[in-house]
Design a protein around this motif. Sequence first.
Motif, short mmCIF file in Angstrom:
data_model
loop_
_atom_site.label_atom_id
_atom_site.label_comp_id
_atom_site.label_asym_id
_atom_site.label_seq_id
_atom_site.Cartn_x
_atom_site.Cartn_y
_atom_site.Cartn_z
N VAL A 158 0.87 -1.18 0.00
CA VAL A 158 0.00 0.00 0.00
C VAL A 158 0.91 1.23 0.00
O VAL A 158 1.88 1.29 0.75
N ALA B 83 -2.22 -0.51 -3.98
CA ALA B 83 -3.13 -1.15 -3.03
C ALA B 83 -3.26 -2.62 -3.40
O ALA B 83 -3.04 -2.98 -4.56
N SER C 121 -9.14 -9.27 -2.68
CA SER C 121 -8.49 -8.00 -2.38
C SER C 121 -9.05 -6.86 -3.23
O SER C 121 -9.09 -5.71 -2.79
N THR D 249 -10.22 -3.50 -1.49
CA THR D 249 -9.57 -2.24 -1.88
C THR D 249 -10.60 -1.23 -2.37
O THR D 249 -10.57 -0.06 -2.00
N THR E 135 -5.34 -3.71 4.79
CA THR E 135 -5.23 -2.58 3.84
C THR E 135 -5.27 -1.26 4.59
O THR E 135 -4.50 -0.34 4.31
#
Length: 261
Positions: A187, A206, A212, A216, A244
């Motif tokens: 990230v 990201a 994911s 994200t 995240t």
Amino acid sequence: MKKSHPIRRVLLASAATVSGIVLLLSLKPASDPAASAQGAAAQGAAAAQESPQGGAAAAGTSTVTGAVAQTQYGVVQVRLTVANGKITKAEAVQAPKGGTSDQKTALSVPKLNQEVVATQSADITSVSGATYTSGGYKKSLQSAIDKMKAAGANTAAPSKSSAAGSGQAAQAKTVTGDVATTEYGPVQVRITVANGKITKAEAVQAPKGGTSDQKTALAIPKLNQEAVAAGSATITSVSGASYTSGGYKQSLQSALDKAGV
């Protein structure tokens, strides 16, 4: 002495007269010099009228193309036209295509182009239903604006950071934090700061792939908004995207440290 015949003398005189006339005609100019000069002047004036006018205005217009931004559905690349320090046109020279991407590109890109010209910055709203295309567009757009600044082009984007009533135009600066490694991927956060405040936050990297992508898409927009609202890295993690969120805050703090905020 033998005298010449009268008829012979007449013929000789006539022949001499004709020869003289032919000689004079051959020596006469093919055209009138004055008329030729006037014609050349007229052609020159016509050519001058057809030459491009307003050279200064043409020289003041330039184009700059941002870096290619990779998205899950394809690449996005933005090109800007700038005149007199303002963005007069924005266009996507590359955008996702094929399948449903054609519809999303046709839906989002024209709106994004219009908003860039209206806002004169990369601080534009993502188009609903085209999150990845919008994100890639903004990344490439920011790259184009950065190139403009590096080249000394003054766009209206920094005007948001002007100090009202202070008499000093404080230009916005963009700072990118360090990459934060998480269990699901890196990230990295980039912020725009003006007058000691965060005016924009975005994730240039990201986690992506599999679930994911959903996390994200859910977390980053919220984190971006909260970073601007809070003006610091003290923001709330998004439920369901703990890793995240943690990486985002870590990179955000790094960017704030670099910006001296």
